[in-house]
Design a protein around this motif. Structure first.
Motif, PDB file in Angstrom:
ATOM      1  N   SER A  29      -3.728  -6.986  -0.058  1.00 48.08           N
ATOM      2  CA  SER A  29      -2.546  -6.568   0.671  1.00 48.08           C
ATOM      3  C   SER A  29      -2.359  -7.406   1.686  1.00 48.08           C
ATOM      4  O   SER A  29      -1.266  -7.621   2.115  1.00 48.08           O
ATOM      5  CB  SER A  29      -2.465  -4.800   1.310  1.00 48.08           C
ATOM      6  N   ARG A  75       0.834  -0.826  -0.037  1.00 43.41           N
ATOM      7  CA  ARG A  75      -0.298   0.358  -0.012  1.00 43.41           C
ATOM      8  C   ARG A  75       0.845   1.071   0.073  1.00 43.41           C
ATOM      9  O   ARG A  75       0.457   1.883   0.084  1.00 43.41           O
ATOM     10  CB  ARG A  75      -0.922   0.083   1.093  1.00 43.41           C
ATOM     11  N   TYR A 131      -1.386   3.673  -6.849  1.00 43.33           N
ATOM     12  CA  TYR A 131      -2.149   2.560  -7.245  1.00 43.33           C
ATOM     13  C   TYR A 131      -2.022   1.293  -8.372  1.00 43.33           C
ATOM     14  O   TYR A 131      -2.135   0.540  -8.612  1.00 43.33           O
ATOM     15  CB  TYR A 131      -3.289   2.928  -7.014  1.00 43.33           C
ATOM     16  N   TYR A 147      -7.103  -3.738  -2.720  1.00 38.12           N
ATOM     17  CA  TYR A 147      -6.604  -2.942  -1.263  1.00 38.12           C
ATOM     18  C   TYR A 147      -6.791  -4.107  -0.034  1.00 38.12           C
ATOM     19  O   TYR A 147      -5.960  -4.131   0.504  1.00 38.12           O
ATOM     20  CB  TYR A 147      -7.927  -2.430  -0.798  1.00 38.12           C
ATOM     21  N   GLN A 149       0.273  -1.223  -6.808  1.00 37.65           N
ATOM     22  CA  GLN A 149      -0.654  -2.230  -6.868  1.00 37.65           C
ATOM     23  C   GLN A 149      -0.653  -3.004  -7.570  1.00 37.65           C
ATOM     24  O   GLN A 149      -0.994  -4.678  -6.891  1.00 37.65           O
ATOM     25  CB  GLN A 149      -1.384  -1.618  -5.099  1.00 37.65           C
ATOM     26  N   TRP A 186     -11.496  -3.108  -4.595  1.00 39.85           N
ATOM     27  CA  TRP A 186     -11.733  -4.158  -3.023  1.00 39.85           C
ATOM     28  C   TRP A 186     -10.267  -4.989  -3.421  1.00 39.85           C
ATOM     29  O   TRP A 186     -10.231  -5.109  -2.365  1.00 39.85           O
ATOM     30  CB  TRP A 186     -12.804  -4.898  -3.396  1.00 39.85           C
TER      31      TRP A 186
END
Length: 388
Positions: free
Chosen positions: A361, A182, A186, A358, A189, A355
């Motif tokens: 992670s 994180r 983005y 996020y 990620q 989702w």
């Protein structure tokens, strides 16, 4: 052993025979002969101790150890379900059974039948086939074999690309203490999420289609018995669809049986919202526990580190069920308006991507901290060979 060595081919074979095939054969005998409850309890106690011994074995490769631990955890959940929550010999049947009852067959046929029932994980061709399984293949035998070979090769190359990337990305092979993905942009990620989940995706596809090729080639089974192991990515417009349609359904049967048993124990009426919620949370908790055994294989301090990823998924599914229901049935002045399907799907894809980026992670960070990137996934790298 250098940082990229993998175990020899004999080790996984002996491991599978000792901790998967042999216990499964005993389990099939117990199911075929309708053993009493106390015998099943004794077997479960021995089996648990046996699997814990298997989980304590190490290959020196984090990927292999984690896979072995998670696999044995799944075997334990499946065995628990078959012993106490379902009655295969009474309730299950295969399309080839006709009117023949399993109880009237010779003992060796009953054992073989129970063994097949236990290891037909999605129930293809059985009356307990789980929902979400893709339609059977309509290709002829030769086309299916050629397609299976192509899928095996593509899966191998996908795994090869994933391992090469993870071996050169510092986040995976030499991370800072307590580093989290994180902390990156983005786009990075999303890239890390795709790279990391390419490993289970490619591994499952590789072994599944390799098994399909030899099973159809030898005539042991037909191509209709081997529908695609993953669903269409076009259906991945919600978290619920990701888990229920797109991702593999290998463990859904035992998770569902455990979830239904928990809901019944709690007094939730079948088919009710409360029963759905209980089953949903129970299924993902069982999945998290299965992967917890994989956590154990990479070190005691890692036990439970991936559990939050699985426990959080039901919350996302409940959120989207209520939120998107409001988008679909928006009531204004006694009139119900519905958003156009393309817009709803765009919202769904965007929500699902956000989702998973996020929540992943909680799964990827522990893998990175365990330095999985230092180990090889495959014994031979095609990409590295052509780079020489």
């Amino acid at each position: 052993m250098d940082e990229y060595t993998v175990p020899t081919s004999a080790q996984p074979l002996l491991f599978s025979i000792r901790y998967i095939f042999f216990p499964a054969l005993i389990l099939s005998c117990l199911l075929a002969f309708k053993s009493s409850s106390w015998i099943r309890l004794l077997f479960l106690a021995w089996y648990t101790a046996h699997l814990l011994q298997g989980m304590s074995m190490r290959t020196g490769n984090s990927w292999s150890d984690y896979s072995n631990g998670s696999t044995l955890g799944g075997e334990l959940m499946k065995t628990l379900s078959l012993l106490f929550l379902v009655n295969p010999a009474q309730d299950w049947c295969h399309r080839s059974d006709g009117n023949r009852k399993i109880a009237n067959r010779p003992w060796w046929q009953r054992i073989y039948w129970c063994f097949c029932a236990a290891y037909t994980m999605r129930g293809v061709g059985w009356n307990f086939q789980v929902p979400g399984v893709p339609s059977p293949s309509r290709m002829n035998r030769y086309m299916f074999l050629a397609c299976a070979v192509l899928r095996v090769v593509v899966s191998y190359l996908l795994l090869d690309a994933a391992q090469c990337l993870m071996q050169v990305i510092p986040f995976f092979n030499d991370p800072e203490p307590d580093a989290s993905m994180r902390s990156y942009s983005y786009r990075v990620q999303v890239f890390y999420t795709v790279v990391c989940f390419s490993v289970p995706y490619g591994s499952i596809r590789f072994y599944y289609y390799l098994g399909a090729f030899f099973a159809v080639l030898t005539g042991y089974s037909s191509q209709e018995d081997w529908p695609s192991v993953f669903g269409s990515w076009a259906d991945a417009c919600s978290v619920r669809n990701i888990w229920g349609k797109t991702w593999h359904q290998m463990f859904r049967r035992q998770y569902s049986s455990i979830g239904k048993a928990v809901a019944k124990r709690l007094g939730a009426p079948p088919g009710s919202i409360s029963s759905f919620i209980v089953q949903l949370f129970a299924a993902f908790l069982v999945s998290g526990i299965m992967h917890l055994f994989g956590d154990y294989t990479i070190g005691l301090k890692h036990i439970g580190v991936t559990l939050p990823f699985f426990v959080l998924q039901p919350f996302a599914i409940l959120f989207e069920e209520f939120f998107f229901f409001g988008l679909v049935c928006l009531k204004v002045d006694k009139h119900i308006f519905s958003l156009p399907t393309p817009i709803k799907r765009c919202f769904g894809y965007l929500w699902t991507l956000v989702w998973f980026t996020y929540s992943s992670s909680w799964y990827i960070d522990p893998i990175a901290q365990a330095k999985f990137g230092r180990n090889a996934i495959l014994p031979f790298s095609v990409i590295r060979f052509f780079q020489l």
